[in-house]
Write a protein that holds these residues in place. Sequence first.
Motif, PDB file in Angstrom:
ATOM      1  N   MET A  84      10.587  52.149  -7.782  1.00 33.58           N
ATOM      2  CA  MET A  84      10.388  52.187  -9.225  1.00 33.58           C
ATOM      3  C   MET A  84      10.433  50.777  -9.831  1.00 33.58           C
ATOM      4  O   MET A  84       9.554  50.426 -10.625  1.00 33.58           O
ATOM      5  CB  MET A  84      11.420  53.095  -9.893  1.00 33.58           C
ATOM      6  N   PRO A  85      11.416  49.930  -9.487  1.00 30.90           N
ATOM      7  CA  PRO A  85      11.426  48.564 -10.053  1.00 30.90           C
ATOM      8  C   PRO A  85      10.172  47.763  -9.672  1.00 30.90           C
ATOM      9  O   PRO A  85       9.663  46.985 -10.478  1.00 30.90           O
ATOM     10  CB  PRO A  85      12.671  47.925  -9.459  1.00 30.90           C
ATOM     11  N   ALA A  86       9.672  47.966  -8.459  1.00 31.02           N
ATOM     12  CA  ALA A  86       8.447  47.267  -8.049  1.00 31.02           C
ATOM     13  C   ALA A  86       7.263  47.738  -8.882  1.00 31.02           C
ATOM     14  O   ALA A  86       6.405  46.934  -9.251  1.00 31.02           O
ATOM     15  CB  ALA A  86       8.175  47.495  -6.562  1.00 31.02           C
ATOM     16  N   GLY A  87       7.194  49.007  -9.188  1.00 33.54           N
ATOM     17  CA  GLY A  87       6.119  49.542 -10.025  1.00 33.54           C
ATOM     18  C   GLY A  87       6.162  48.966 -11.430  1.00 33.54           C
ATOM     19  O   GLY A  87       5.124  48.584 -11.982  1.00 33.54           O
ATOM     20  N   ILE A  88       7.365  48.888 -12.014  1.00 36.21           N
ATOM     21  CA  ILE A  88       7.516  48.334 -13.356  1.00 36.21           C
ATOM     22  C   ILE A  88       7.142  46.851 -13.356  1.00 36.21           C
ATOM     23  O   ILE A  88       6.372  46.395 -14.209  1.00 36.21           O
ATOM     24  CB  ILE A  88       8.949  48.550 -13.878  1.00 36.21           C
ATOM     25  N   TYR A 123      -0.369  43.421 -16.524  1.00 38.68           N
ATOM     26  CA  TYR A 123      -0.699  43.389 -17.952  1.00 38.68           C
ATOM     27  C   TYR A 123      -0.706  41.954 -18.458  1.00 38.68           C
ATOM     28  O   TYR A 123      -1.628  41.538 -19.166  1.00 38.68           O
ATOM     29  CB  TYR A 123       0.291  44.232 -18.765  1.00 38.68           C
ATOM     30  N   GLY A 124       0.303  41.175 -18.085  1.00 34.67           N
ATOM     31  CA  GLY A 124       0.360  39.776 -18.507  1.00 34.67           C
ATOM     32  C   GLY A 124      -0.837  38.979 -18.007  1.00 34.67           C
ATOM     33  O   GLY A 124      -1.413  38.170 -18.740  1.00 34.67           O
ATOM     34  N   ALA A 125      -1.235  39.214 -16.762  1.00 32.78           N
ATOM     35  CA  ALA A 125      -2.390  38.512 -16.201  1.00 32.78           C
ATOM     36  C   ALA A 125      -3.681  38.917 -16.914  1.00 32.78           C
ATOM     37  O   ALA A 125      -4.553  38.078 -17.170  1.00 32.78           O
ATOM     38  CB  ALA A 125      -2.505  38.803 -14.705  1.00 32.78           C
ATOM     39  N   THR A 126      -3.801  40.181 -17.263  1.00 31.58           N
ATOM     40  CA  THR A 126      -4.982  40.657 -17.973  1.00 31.58           C
ATOM     41  C   THR A 126      -5.068  40.038 -19.365  1.00 31.58           C
ATOM     42  O   THR A 126      -6.133  39.563 -19.786  1.00 31.58           O
ATOM     43  CB  THR A 126      -4.969  42.197 -18.075  1.00 31.58           C
ATOM     44  N   VAL A 127      -3.957  40.020 -20.087  1.00 34.18           N
ATOM     45  CA  VAL A 127      -3.923  39.412 -21.421  1.00 34.18           C
ATOM     46  C   VAL A 127      -4.260  37.932 -21.326  1.00 34.18           C
ATOM     47  O   VAL A 127      -5.048  37.403 -22.119  1.00 34.18           O
ATOM     48  CB  VAL A 127      -2.557  39.635 -22.093  1.00 34.18           C
ATOM     49  N   ALA A 128      -3.690  37.249 -20.354  1.00 31.99           N
ATOM     50  CA  ALA A 128      -3.966  35.817 -20.175  1.00 31.99           C
ATOM     51  C   ALA A 128      -5.445  35.585 -19.860  1.00 31.99           C
ATOM     52  O   ALA A 128      -6.077  34.686 -20.433  1.00 31.99           O
ATOM     53  CB  ALA A 128      -3.087  35.238 -19.069  1.00 31.99           C
ATOM     54  N   ALA A 129      -6.007  36.387 -18.962  1.00 29.90           N
ATOM     55  CA  ALA A 129      -7.410  36.218 -18.587  1.00 29.90           C
ATOM     56  C   ALA A 129      -8.337  36.475 -19.778  1.00 29.90           C
ATOM     57  O   ALA A 129      -9.286  35.722 -20.008  1.00 29.90           O
ATOM     58  CB  ALA A 129      -7.770  37.151 -17.437  1.00 29.90           C
ATOM     59  N   ILE A 134       0.477  49.333 -17.001  1.00 30.51           N
ATOM     60  CA  ILE A 134       1.908  49.476 -16.688  1.00 30.51           C
ATOM     61  C   ILE A 134       2.226  50.869 -16.159  1.00 30.51           C
ATOM     62  O   ILE A 134       2.758  51.000 -15.047  1.00 30.51           O
ATOM     63  CB  ILE A 134       2.771  49.092 -17.907  1.00 30.51           C
ATOM     64  N   PRO A 135       1.906  51.959 -16.891  1.00 38.93           N
ATOM     65  CA  PRO A 135       2.214  53.278 -16.321  1.00 38.93           C
ATOM     66  C   PRO A 135       1.411  53.580 -15.057  1.00 38.93           C
ATOM     67  O   PRO A 135       1.901  54.287 -14.166  1.00 38.93           O
ATOM     68  CB  PRO A 135       1.904  54.264 -17.442  1.00 38.93           C
ATOM     69  N   SER A 136       0.194  53.017 -14.955  1.00 43.20           N
ATOM     70  CA  SER A 136      -0.595  53.237 -13.743  1.00 43.20           C
ATOM     71  C   SER A 136       0.095  52.625 -12.530  1.00 43.20           C
ATOM     72  O   SER A 136       0.161  53.243 -11.461  1.00 43.20           O
ATOM     73  CB  SER A 136      -1.988  52.620 -13.892  1.00 43.20           C
ATOM     74  N   SER A 137       0.599  51.417 -12.690  1.00 46.06           N
ATOM     75  CA  SER A 137       1.311  50.759 -11.592  1.00 46.06           C
ATOM     76  C   SER A 137       2.587  51.498 -11.231  1.00 46.06           C
ATOM     77  O   SER A 137       2.925  51.628 -10.056  1.00 46.06           O
ATOM     78  CB  SER A 137       1.650  49.314 -11.974  1.00 46.06           C
ATOM     79  N   ILE A 138       3.282  51.971 -12.251  1.00 43.36           N
ATOM     80  CA  ILE A 138       4.507  52.738 -11.988  1.00 43.36           C
ATOM     81  C   ILE A 138       4.168  54.007 -11.215  1.00 43.36           C
ATOM     82  O   ILE A 138       4.842  54.353 -10.237  1.00 43.36           O
ATOM     83  CB  ILE A 138       5.234  53.065 -13.306  1.00 43.36           C
TER      84      ILE A 138
END
Length: 154
Positions: free
Chosen positions: A34-38, A45-51, A22-26
């Motif tokens: 900024m909203p696109a980064g968040i 993060y959601g995709a990583t947790v799901a995978a 998350i902070p890396s993308s931001i």
Amino acid sequence: MPDYREKLWPTPWIYIASLLLIPSSILVLAPVSMPAGIATGVILYGATVAALSVTAPVIEVAEGRLRAGRASIALADTGIATGATDAAARVERGTGLDARAFLVIRGWVQPVVRVPITDPTDPTPYWLISTRHPKELAAAINGSRRPERTEPGV
């Protein structure tokens, strides 16, 4: 009902470390938006947790078969399973590893069980399986291999 069943879930620290997406993308997308980064960070993060959750393998001993991830073998084609922890597990996963072995190991699960393959037509010498309960898994494999008792005269 299986004699043994375990899903090799990632440890909590893997999920916590993944939060750094998350902070890396931001940081990367802040100059653009900024909203696109968040949003991108949360989606990554959601995709990583799901995978991580969906790909966690299941280890199961049931109905005369050992299943490790997508692979399955009849217990009649296996030898005596042995568990290893600590330094012995490190050797099994490292310097003692045979390149022909079938592996279902995860870096976040240190103990392993080694299951020799006795089928002469199978080029795989053994399976090496990560487990949080090596004694229980080895006991389930070894106990499930016992032949059925029959009554005398039957």
